[in-house]
Design a protein around this motif. Structure first.
Motif, PDB file in Angstrom:
ATOM      1  N   PRO A   1      39.362  54.796  42.335  1.00 14.98           N
ATOM      2  CA  PRO A   1      39.769  54.568  43.723  1.00 14.98           C
ATOM      3  C   PRO A   1      41.200  55.042  43.970  1.00 14.98           C
ATOM      4  O   PRO A   1      42.064  54.930  43.108  1.00 14.98           O
ATOM      5  CB  PRO A   1      39.656  53.048  43.868  1.00 14.98           C
ATOM      6  CG  PRO A   1      38.715  52.619  42.786  1.00 14.98           C
ATOM      7  CD  PRO A   1      38.935  53.566  41.661  1.00 14.98           C
ATOM      8  N   ILE A   2      41.428  55.579  45.157  1.00 11.58           N
ATOM      9  CA  ILE A   2      42.770  55.982  45.547  1.00 11.58           C
ATOM     10  C   ILE A   2      43.488  54.764  46.101  1.00 11.58           C
ATOM     11  O   ILE A   2      42.944  54.014  46.920  1.00 11.58           O
ATOM     12  CB  ILE A   2      42.702  57.102  46.595  1.00 11.58           C
ATOM     13  CG1 ILE A   2      42.045  58.341  45.977  1.00 11.58           C
ATOM     14  CG2 ILE A   2      44.088  57.447  47.119  1.00 11.58           C
ATOM     15  CD1 ILE A   2      41.876  59.491  46.941  1.00 11.58           C
ATOM     16  N   LEU A   3      44.715  54.548  45.662  1.00 10.08           N
ATOM     17  CA  LEU A   3      45.471  53.364  46.055  1.00 10.08           C
ATOM     18  C   LEU A   3      46.196  53.595  47.372  1.00 10.08           C
ATOM     19  O   LEU A   3      46.733  54.680  47.615  1.00 10.08           O
ATOM     20  CB  LEU A   3      46.496  53.016  44.973  1.00 10.08           C
ATOM     21  CG  LEU A   3      45.953  52.414  43.678  1.00 10.08           C
ATOM     22  CD1 LEU A   3      47.078  52.289  42.667  1.00 10.08           C
ATOM     23  CD2 LEU A   3      45.309  51.062  43.929  1.00 10.08           C
TER      24      LEU A   3
ATOM     25  N   PRO B   1      48.784  47.928  48.124  1.00 15.79           N
ATOM     26  CA  PRO B   1      47.574  47.234  47.661  1.00 15.79           C
ATOM     27  C   PRO B   1      47.866  45.786  47.313  1.00 15.79           C
ATOM     28  O   PRO B   1      49.019  45.390  47.095  1.00 15.79           O
ATOM     29  CB  PRO B   1      47.175  48.033  46.420  1.00 15.79           C
ATOM     30  CG  PRO B   1      48.479  48.513  45.879  1.00 15.79           C
ATOM     31  CD  PRO B   1      49.340  48.793  47.078  1.00 15.79           C
ATOM     32  N   THR B   2      46.830  44.970  47.253  1.00 15.21           N
ATOM     33  CA  THR B   2      46.990  43.579  46.822  1.00 15.21           C
ATOM     34  C   THR B   2      47.028  43.504  45.305  1.00 15.21           C
ATOM     35  O   THR B   2      46.592  44.427  44.607  1.00 15.21           O
ATOM     36  CB  THR B   2      45.841  42.715  47.345  1.00 15.21           C
ATOM     37  OG1 THR B   2      44.605  43.186  46.769  1.00 15.21           O
ATOM     38  CG2 THR B   2      45.753  42.781  48.861  1.00 15.21           C
ATOM     39  N   VAL B   3      47.532  42.402  44.809  1.00 11.43           N
ATOM     40  CA  VAL B   3      47.584  42.195  43.358  1.00 11.43           C
ATOM     41  C   VAL B   3      46.180  42.182  42.782  1.00 11.43           C
ATOM     42  O   VAL B   3      45.926  42.725  41.691  1.00 11.43           O
ATOM     43  CB  VAL B   3      48.321  40.879  43.039  1.00 11.43           C
ATOM     44  CG1 VAL B   3      48.333  40.624  41.534  1.00 11.43           C
ATOM     45  CG2 VAL B   3      49.732  40.909  43.592  1.00 11.43           C
ATOM     46  N   LYS B   4      45.251  41.581  43.512  1.00 10.61           N
ATOM     47  CA  LYS B   4      43.866  41.527  43.040  1.00 10.61           C
ATOM     48  C   LYS B   4      43.285  42.925  42.909  1.00 10.61           C
ATOM     49  O   LYS B   4      42.584  43.246  41.932  1.00 10.61           O
ATOM     50  CB  LYS B   4      43.033  40.689  44.011  1.00 10.61           C
ATOM     51  CG  LYS B   4      41.585  40.503  43.583  1.00 10.61           C
ATOM     52  CD  LYS B   4      40.839  39.622  44.572  1.00 10.61           C
ATOM     53  CE  LYS B   4      39.390  39.428  44.133  1.00 10.61           C
ATOM     54  NZ  LYS B   4      38.647  38.565  45.094  1.00 10.61           N
ATOM     55  N   THR B   5      43.589  43.794  43.863  1.00 11.14           N
ATOM     56  CA  THR B   5      43.101  45.175  43.800  1.00 11.14           C
ATOM     57  C   THR B   5      43.643  45.892  42.565  1.00 11.14           C
ATOM     58  O   THR B   5      42.913  46.611  41.870  1.00 11.14           O
ATOM     59  CB  THR B   5      43.508  45.933  45.071  1.00 11.14           C
ATOM     60  OG1 THR B   5      42.962  45.270  46.207  1.00 11.14           O
ATOM     61  CG2 THR B   5      43.024  47.366  45.028  1.00 11.14           C
TER      62      THR B   5
ATOM     63  N   LYS C   1      45.851  39.315  30.389  1.00 12.16           N
ATOM     64  CA  LYS C   1      46.674  38.135  30.190  1.00 12.16           C
ATOM     65  C   LYS C   1      47.369  37.710  31.476  1.00 12.16           C
ATOM     66  O   LYS C   1      47.647  36.539  31.687  1.00 12.16           O
ATOM     67  CB  LYS C   1      47.712  38.382  29.102  1.00 12.16           C
ATOM     68  CG  LYS C   1      48.670  39.510  29.417  1.00 12.16           C
ATOM     69  CD  LYS C   1      49.699  39.696  28.323  1.00 12.16           C
ATOM     70  CE  LYS C   1      50.688  38.553  28.304  1.00 12.16           C
ATOM     71  NZ  LYS C   1      51.797  38.793  27.366  1.00 12.16           N
ATOM     72  N   TYR C   2      47.648  38.670  32.380  1.00  7.03           N
ATOM     73  CA  TYR C   2      48.333  38.335  33.622  1.00  7.03           C
ATOM     74  C   TYR C   2      47.379  37.707  34.629  1.00  7.03           C
ATOM     75  O   TYR C   2      47.764  36.845  35.412  1.00  7.03           O
ATOM     76  CB  TYR C   2      48.975  39.585  34.228  1.00  7.03           C
ATOM     77  CG  TYR C   2      49.851  40.333  33.266  1.00  7.03           C
ATOM     78  CD1 TYR C   2      50.858  39.674  32.555  1.00  7.03           C
ATOM     79  CD2 TYR C   2      49.667  41.688  33.029  1.00  7.03           C
ATOM     80  CE1 TYR C   2      51.656  40.363  31.657  1.00  7.03           C
ATOM     81  CE2 TYR C   2      50.462  42.374  32.135  1.00  7.03           C
ATOM     82  CZ  TYR C   2      51.456  41.701  31.452  1.00  7.03           C
ATOM     83  OH  TYR C   2      52.238  42.377  30.557  1.00  7.03           O
ATOM     84  N   ALA C   3      46.109  38.158  34.611  1.00  6.00           N
ATOM     85  CA  ALA C   3      45.148  37.629  35.571  1.00  6.00           C
ATOM     86  C   ALA C   3      44.936  36.136  35.391  1.00  6.00           C
ATOM     87  O   ALA C   3      44.704  35.400  36.346  1.00  6.00           O
ATOM     88  CB  ALA C   3      43.826  38.375  35.440  1.00  6.00           C
TER      89      ALA C   3
ATOM     90  N   LEU D   1      47.253  36.465  43.945  1.00  8.82           N
ATOM     91  CA  LEU D   1      46.297  37.563  43.942  1.00  8.82           C
ATOM     92  C   LEU D   1      46.143  38.208  45.315  1.00  8.82           C
ATOM     93  O   LEU D   1      45.789  39.379  45.421  1.00  8.82           O
ATOM     94  CB  LEU D   1      44.932  37.068  43.442  1.00  8.82           C
ATOM     95  CG  LEU D   1      44.868  36.626  41.981  1.00  8.82           C
ATOM     96  CD1 LEU D   1      43.505  36.055  41.662  1.00  8.82           C
ATOM     97  CD2 LEU D   1      45.175  37.787  41.047  1.00  8.82           C
ATOM     98  N   SER D   2      46.404  37.448  46.357  1.00  8.09           N
ATOM     99  CA  SER D   2      46.268  37.992  47.710  1.00  8.09           C
ATOM    100  C   SER D   2      47.547  38.654  48.214  1.00  8.09           C
ATOM    101  O   SER D   2      47.545  39.245  49.296  1.00  8.09           O
ATOM    102  CB  SER D   2      45.861  36.884  48.677  1.00  8.09           C
ATOM    103  OG  SER D   2      46.874  35.878  48.732  1.00  8.09           O
ATOM    104  N   GLN D   3      48.624  38.570  47.445  1.00  7.07           N
ATOM    105  CA  GLN D   3      49.890  39.171  47.857  1.00  7.07           C
ATOM    106  C   GLN D   3      49.808  40.704  47.767  1.00  7.07           C
ATOM    107  O   GLN D   3      49.083  41.256  46.942  1.00  7.07           O
ATOM    108  CB  GLN D   3      51.026  38.670  46.957  1.00  7.07           C
ATOM    109  CG  GLN D   3      51.341  37.194  47.098  1.00  7.07           C
ATOM    110  CD  GLN D   3      52.048  36.890  48.404  1.00  7.07           C
ATOM    111  OE1 GLN D   3      52.768  37.730  48.941  1.00  7.07           O
ATOM    112  NE2 GLN D   3      51.843  35.695  48.919  1.00  7.07           N
TER     113      GLN D   3
END
Length: 855
Positions: A648-650, A654-658, A728-730, A738-740
């Protein structure tokens, strides 16, 4: 379909009407299998488990890695492709480069952080920066010289005790007599086997990359290939310690190549001021941790190794330019010479402390060869170069064939590798001892140069086993029971005629034993064995000219010329080898014959094969960028080799979750395309490295901290492998985190190098070769990204099989710059948009222990 039917008929495969496979199903099956290659190796050596699971879906079937490998290998074999070929590139070309070699970032990322760093440097000035650089070069040179001196003295002391024990059992009465065989042979062979087993243990159980000389590994690293552990502290310890025992064990190998590799490791370690293995970080040399800066110090270390080995600082610089360095500049020449000069100085200081009367030289000193030559001898020199090129080509071909057999039957099994070393060492010991004890001649000591006294060390190199201790010497023992360096000096300085029997008996066994030794699991070099072989050839050639035609020429000078010719035929070095020989022999007047001989040897050898280092690099499918594009690709374009964007092209925010999903789903992608809103039809805004995304997630670069990171936060540390794990970060992030959204505009490379899809491939190759690129973005004429070219897209290329479709041969049939047909690509061919793999994936793979052992 027509192409497949033609292929089936040509290869006598059954067509669908005859019960064969349908072309369209074969194509779909092939595309599914090539997609699976992104996650599974097909080299058949190991069963690598991936980081994020061990089962994969191909079509409607869920397969284990072993199932996919068997299915893929079977299909690739059916299609006539190499079993270990990994499908990088487009539907037009496929690359056989090994997948686990990652590229280095020789071109610095151009983003806001770099701009801020440059502004700070402009305010503070550059004097301190330059001062630290010169200080580091001085330290690297002195430490490399110290290491070379310790290696040389270690070999000397081990050999001294070995020959003392063997000599006591081989001694005969002063008037001569029959040499005892069984007891001294068992002592000689037993000591050699113990020593070679110690050397092999350092390679097999400590660091496999310590095998060989290390010159091909350094060459690949400086070309832009990240070979893991090649410049690590553990590699240095295994290499520098193992070479003591491999040379002392009597194997036909030298210490000069390992000295060069050791110098490169010292340069890399001192410059960065950290150790990933020890998790030690001084924090003092952070400005030199970039790949481009580190390249300078590795190059300087390699040149310092040559200077320490031969006392040839100028030769060391030329060696770095000709053999290992792929990128060069005037500033680099001065800095590398500075480091090499201090390395040579360190060796001379230590030698003077040990012996104040010792001549100023490197650890390998051939003595002054001052016999003049005449202009009318130049045609004879050229003929000698032809002979050297033929011998070198034969040596390389035999060795590469043996390496293929070794790879098939010995492989990576520790027991087999050590057993091979023991068998070869036993063979060497048996042949040398039998020649010395049973096939020798007693010749007059008066015929020897200085009556058998070494002109450099002052020690007696003549061996008297079985002969009169005062008037005679054992010709075979003098040739084989001395260090290779002393043997070469004997050839260079012996004015009298040496029997042809002695020279042929020295050359023929030594030639084949060196071929056997080169590539086993011990640290070893090829410089001294190659020079010794050439010295015998030069003596034979000169004496034959004298005896047949009565030509008055210097036998010692031709031994020197023959040494240069054979070594040039093996390694294909010209300018640097000539200067090294001149500096090691103290005779600058030999420049014309040496250049003539080495150039002739290279030209003749190139008619048959490549240099020994390049042949081993090619055998391992390492993506080394040569000086020119592979033949047959001159009319290709960028679209023929690029990888289609399968990630995917960013967007710019983008959100942290993405980001976490992208890092998880695309573990092999090292770079991601960024457009304004993440759409494929939008113009290119920049690219961002996978490493930058991981560090941004780790540092919490969102919300109020979205633009708070600085250049120093992205500098490599001793914990690089630990911080590169995305999972480990997730686990530590909250749903709100995650929504930031993350602002990539500050950290992405805003000015990536781009080319249009119809750019000629020679121009693309030149950009990679001269700029040291890792990624090249392919765009349309409206700057819309459509693919990425990585290093692996440009090497080890071969046309795809006819299933994919015909190739473009004319400019009229090529796709236009603004419209690329989707059928041109096979999705997922490269496994990653750049063909590179990151640190965590490589550390998780069970990569074979000899993933790359060039020698």
């Amino acid at each position: 379909t027509v192409s497949v039917l033609y292929w089936q008929k040509k290869n006598k495969r059954p067509t669908p009407q005859e019960g064969g496979e349908d072309p369209m199903s074969m194509r779909q099956d092939r595309e599914d299998l090539l997609t699976s290659l992104r996650q599974v190796s097909v080299n058949g050596d190991e069963d690598e488990d991936m980081l994020f699971g061990d089962a994969y879906r191909v079509g409607n079937d869920e397969l284990t890695p072993l199932d996919v490998r068997k299915r893929t290998a079977s299909y690739m074999s059916q299609m006539g492709s190499a079993k270990e070929a990994v499908a990088y590139g487009s539907a037009k070309w496929v690359s056989g480069a090994r997948y686990y070699y990652e590229s280095l970032d020789f071109m610095e990322v151009e983003n806001d952080l770099v701009k801020e760093k440059r502004e700070r440097m402009m305010k503070t000035g550059r004097p301190l920066f330059d001062y630290k650089r010169w200080m580091l070069l001085f330290v690297i040179g002195m430490l490399t010289g110290t290491t070379a001196f310790l290696i040389d003295k270690g070999i000397e002391n081990i050999s001294k005790y070995k020959w003392r024990w063997v000599g006591e059992q081989m001694d005969t009465p002063p008037e001569g007599g029959t040499i005892p065989f069984l007891s001294p042979y068992l002592t000689f062979a037993g000591i050699n086997i113990i020593l070679c087993c110690v050397a092999a243990a350092f390679v097999v159980y400590v660091e496999p990359l310590a095998a060989g000389s290390g010159i091909p590994e350094v060459k690949c690293y400086l070309n832009g290939i990240r070979i893991y552990r090649v410049v690590r502290l553990k590699t240095l310890l295994a290499k520098a310690t193992g070479i003591l025992f491999s040379v002392a064990s009597g194997l036909p190998c030298g210490k000069e190549g390992p000295m060069i590799h050791s110098g490169s490791i010292i340069g890399a370690g001192i410059a960065t001021g950290k150790s990933s293995k020890l998790h030690f970080d001084t924090g003092f040399m952070k400005e030199y941790r970039g790949d481009a800066e580190k390249r300078l110090f590795v190059t300087a270390g390699a040149a310092a190794g040559v200077a320490a080995a031969f006392g040839a600082p100028v030769g060391g610089v030329l060696f770095a330019v000709e053999e290992v360095g792929s990128f060069w500049s005037l500033d680099m020449s001065v800095q590398v010479f500075f480091c090499a000069a201090f390395s040579s100085l360190a060796v001379n200081i230590y030698s003077k402390f040990q012996d104040p009367l010792a001549p100023a030289s490197g650890q390998t000193n051939f003595g002054v060869v001052d016999e003049p030559y005449k202009v009318w001898e130049l045609p004879y020199h050229a003929i000698l170069g032809v002979i050297g090129g033929l011998i070198g080509a034969a040596f390389n071909q035999l060795n590469i064939n043996l390496t293929k057999i070794r790879k098939k039957y010995v492989g990576t099994a520790p027991v087999k590798r050590i057993a091979e070393v023991v068998v070869i060492n036993l063979m060497v010991s048996t042949i040398l001892f039998a020649l010395t004890a049973r096939f020798y001649k007693c010749e007059s000591v008066d015929e020897l140069y200085l009556n058998g006294t070494d002109s450099v060390t002052g020690e007696t190199y003549a061996r008297h086993y079985g002969c009169n201790a005062t008037t005679e010497y054992n010709n075979m023992a003098t040739m084989f029971f001395a260090q290779t360096e002393a043997n070469i000096r004997h050839m260079f300085h012996q004015p009298a005629h040496i029997d042809y029997d002695t020279l042929f008996v020295h050359f023929i066994p030594f030639f084949f034993l060196t071929i056997l030794t080169y590539g086993i699991a011990v640290p070893s070099g090829l410089f001294l064995p190659g020079l010794a072989l050439g010295a015998s050839v030069g003596r034979i050639y000169a004496q034959a000219l004298h005896d047949a035609f009565g030509i008055e020429i210097s036998f010692g000078a031709y031994a020197c010329f023959g040494a240069a010719g054979v070594l040039a035929g093996i390694v294909r070095m010209t300018v640097s080898l000539s200067v090294i020989i001149m500096e090691a022999t103290g005779n600058n007047t030999y420049v014309i014959p040496l250049m003539l001989i080495t150039c002739t040897a290279k030209l003749v050898g190139d008619l048959f094969n490549h240099g020994i280092y390049d042949m081993h690099i090619n055998l391992q499918k390492i993506p080394l960028l040569e000086n020119h594009l592979e033949h047959g690709l001159e009319t290709a374009i960028a679209a023929d080799v690029m990888n289609e964007l399968d990630a995917p092209i960013l967007p710019c925010d983008p959100t942290v979750k993405t980001i976490l999903h992208l890092l998880h789903d695309k573990p092999n992608h090292q770079v991601f395309i960024v457009t304004k809103n993440g759409g494929k039809g939008e113009s290119l805004e920049g690219i961002i490295l996978r490493r930058y995304l991981l560090i941004m997630v780790r540092m919490g670069a969102w919300g109020l901290n979205a633009r708070s990171l600085t250049y120093e936060d992205f500098v490599k540390s001793a914990h690089e492998r630990v911080i590169m794990k995305p999972q480990k970060y997730a686990l530590s992030l909250s749903p709100n985190d995650l929504s930031q959204k993350m602002d990539l505009s500050r950290y992405m490379d805003r000015y990536p190098v781009t080319v249009r899809v119809d750019t000629p491939l020679p121009r693309v190759f030149k950009l990679f070769r001269e700029l040291g690129l890792r990624h090249l973005v392919v765009v349309t004429h409206t700057m819309q990204p459509c693919g990425i070219i990585g290093r692996k897209c440009l090497v080890h290329l071969a046309p795809m099989d006819p299933i994919v479709g015909p190739s473009y041969h004319t400019a009229e049939r090529r796709p236009s710059a603004d419209r690329i047909p989707t059928s041109l690509f096979v999705a997922g061919h490269g496994g990653s948009s750049n063909g590179d793999f990151n640190d965590i994936d490589n550390s998780s793979f069970n990569v074979p222990s000899d993933a790359y052992r060039a020698e």
